[in-house]
Design an enzyme around this catalytic site. Structure first.
Site, PDB file in Angstrom:
ATOM      1  N   GLU A 169      33.493  41.415  42.407  1.00  0.00           N
ATOM      2  CA  GLU A 169      34.863  40.952  42.233  1.00  0.00           C
ATOM      3  C   GLU A 169      35.716  41.220  43.465  1.00  0.00           C
ATOM      4  OE1 GLU A 169      38.578  41.098  39.080  1.00  0.00           O
ATOM      5  OE2 GLU A 169      37.070  42.695  39.008  1.00  0.00           O
ATOM      6  N   GLU A 178      42.068  39.130  31.698  1.00  0.00           N
ATOM      7  CA  GLU A 178      42.258  40.320  32.518  1.00  0.00           C
ATOM      8  C   GLU A 178      43.716  40.409  32.968  1.00  0.00           C
ATOM      9  OE1 GLU A 178      40.211  42.706  33.039  1.00  0.00           O
ATOM     10  OE2 GLU A 178      40.082  43.328  35.138  1.00  0.00           O
TER      11      GLU A 178
END
Length: 306
Positions: free
Chosen positions: A186, A281
């Protein structure tokens, strides 16, 4: 005005009101019909997102999520839960037919452990996290674990740091690949000190690692901040993208609260045939039960892209 004209206009006005009322009733009925139906994409809430509506117990929240139409969850902190709790969550997800999204690899988040330095102690911590991820996966059914290679190690050139990161990730992939677990790298915008910053950089590293167990996590919020051109960059790096996360910008709250056109983003993902979890998220713009209800409504709104 003649009496006949007055009556005609009165009847027309009454008809308009009835039509308007009928449309309003129809819209309400359509909205109610959507409640509880699965979304077009598999959005995955986090623990605590519905604590006011469902209570603090994670299992109760999962059942509530399912009842609202969600078919996946995320839990960054899954590795820190007890083995018993991991299994209970996994069993409930299996029973409901819900997907477990990502959890963060132990010591695999943000600047906690930098792989760019090429130091054995850092690599050992990372590999220990990979072995632990196998056990977590067995209990909860997760097949994706988030890895952030840590901060820059400025004593080395960028190229050496990249080579160090690739070498460590190859060793991690060797551990995870036989178990069908994918570490998703990520790139983040939280700090300028973090080594992994863009989708293009991550794409290059995934290609170099050359393993089905090392792919790209495209977090739309972070990539809007770091590079923009969202759909075009997803298209360029699509072959290495294995997981998507959402969050609006600015503010990192639910879709519809910022500048990102999530209806178009989700339409694009649906058109690409993306079947994985879209991790929610982000935070919630509202508070209490009202804020949580608005969160659900926001996803219904941006999911209406068909």
């Amino acid at each position: 005005m003649k009496r006949t004209e007055f009556l005609q206009k009165g009847l027309l006005a009454t008809g308009a009101l009835l039509t308007s009322s009928g449309l309003a009733v129809g819209a309400t009925e359509m909205q109610k019909a959507a409640e509880g139906q699965p979304f077009n994409l598999n959005y995955g809430p986090h623990d605590g997102m519905f604590k006011n509506l469902a209570g603090n117990n994670m299992l109760d929240q999962i059942q509530f999520m399912y009842d609202q139409g969600f078919r996946g969850i995320e839990d960054n902190g899954m590795a820190g839960r007890s083995p018993e709790e991991q299994k209970k969550i996994g069993d409930l997800l299996a029973k409901l037919g819900m997907a477990m999204g990502v959890f963060v690899l132990d010591k695999g988040g943000n600047g906690a452990n930098t792989l760019a330095a090429g130091k054995q102690e850092n690599v050992d911590i990372f590999l220990k996290g990979c072995r632990q991820a196998i056990e977590v996966s067995k209990r909860c059914g997760a097949k994706f674990t988030t890895v952030v290679p840590g901060s820059f190690f400025r004593n080395h050139s960028f190229e050496i740091q990249t080579a160090n990161t690739i070498e460590a990730l190859r060793r991690g992939a060797e551990i995870l690949e036989p178990h069908g677990i994918i570490m998703v790298l990520e790139p983040l915008s939280d700090s300028p000190d973090l080594f992994l910053r863009t989708s293009n950089q991550t794409y290059m590293i995934c290609k170099a690692v050359n393993s089905p167990s090392c792919k790209l996590l495209y977090d739309v919020y972070h990539m809007q901040r770091n590079e923009g051109d969202l759909i075009a960059n997803m298209e360029r790096t699509w072959s290495e993208i294995a997981y998507i996360q959402a969050g609006d910008n600015p503010g990192r709250k639910e879709p519809t609260t910022g500048e990102i056109n999530y209806k178009n983003i989700f339409k694009y993902l649906h058109g690409k045939g993306y079947k994985g979890v879209v991790g929610m998220e982000h935070g919630i713009s509202g508070t209490g039960k009202e804020g949580e209800q608005r969160l659900i409504e926001a996803y219904r709104e941006v999911d209406a892209f068909m």
